[in-house]
Scaffold this motif. Structure first.
Motif, mmCIF file in Angstrom:
data_model
loop_
_atom_site.group_PDB
_atom_site.id
_atom_site.type_symbol
_atom_site.label_atom_id
_atom_site.label_comp_id
_atom_site.label_asym_id
_atom_site.label_seq_id
_atom_site.Cartn_x
_atom_site.Cartn_y
_atom_site.Cartn_z
ATOM 1 N N VAL A 158 0.795 -1.231 0.000
ATOM 2 C CA VAL A 158 0.000 0.000 0.000
ATOM 3 C C VAL A 158 0.830 1.287 0.000
ATOM 4 N N SER A 159 2.140 1.194 0.236
ATOM 5 C CA SER A 159 2.981 2.397 0.332
ATOM 6 C C SER A 159 4.320 2.200 -0.360
ATOM 7 N N VAL A 160 4.903 3.329 -0.759
ATOM 8 C CA VAL A 160 6.232 3.340 -1.383
ATOM 9 C C VAL A 160 7.089 4.356 -0.637
ATOM 10 N N ARG B 123 10.119 9.836 1.869
ATOM 11 C CA ARG B 123 8.751 9.905 2.384
ATOM 12 C C ARG B 123 7.980 8.643 1.974
ATOM 13 N N TRP B 124 7.231 8.117 2.914
ATOM 14 C CA TRP B 124 6.291 7.051 2.573
ATOM 15 C C TRP B 124 5.076 7.705 1.926
ATOM 16 N N VAL B 125 4.718 7.232 0.733
ATOM 17 C CA VAL B 125 3.594 7.795 -0.012
ATOM 18 C C VAL B 125 2.663 6.658 -0.436
ATOM 19 N N PRO B 126 1.391 6.967 -0.727
ATOM 20 C CA PRO B 126 0.450 5.926 -1.156
ATOM 21 C C PRO B 126 0.878 5.305 -2.495
ATOM 22 N N ALA B 127 0.920 3.991 -2.538
ATOM 23 C CA ALA B 127 1.343 3.283 -3.757
ATOM 24 C C ALA B 127 0.433 3.589 -4.943
ATOM 25 N N GLU B 128 -0.825 3.869 -4.682
ATOM 26 C CA GLU B 128 -1.756 4.144 -5.785
ATOM 27 C C GLU B 128 -1.400 5.408 -6.556
#
Length: 98
Positions: free
Chosen positions: A33-35, A49-54
């Motif tokens: 769910v995150s990148v 930064r962790w960001v939404p994978a979508e």
């Protein structure tokens, strides 16, 4: 939750879509769910930064607005000599006419 990491200096290039712009960088790690997005801004500051994978999609190194100068060239350009940049045509190096 499992976190996956790419081999050092072989991280995939990605483009992150924000509400108002795009950020090009590398996917240092990811889950379902995150990148973990890594990039260097115009002032030379590193960001992670962790960001939404979508909101992330993979891009080719040459299509990224930022390239890591310490990349493993043999990985990104299998036909290039070690430590050298890939050959580009003069057409690629010249700005396009508007």
């Amino acid at each position: 939750m499992t976190v996956t990491h790419a081999p050092y200096r072989r991280e995939p290039y990605v483009r992150f879509r924000t509400p108002s712009s795009f950020i090009d960088g590398k996917a240092a790690a990811w889950t379902r769910v995150s990148v973990l997005l890594h990039w260097i801004d115009d002032l030379g500051r590193a960001h992670n930064r962790w960001v939404p994978a979508e909101n992330v999609r993979r891009v080719a190194r040459d299509d990224s607005s930022w390239q890591d100068p310490y990349d493993d060239w043999a990985f990104y350009y299998p036909g290039a000599a070690a430590g050298s940049s890939p050959e580009r045509s003069s057409q690629e190096l010249l700005p396009t006419a508007a």
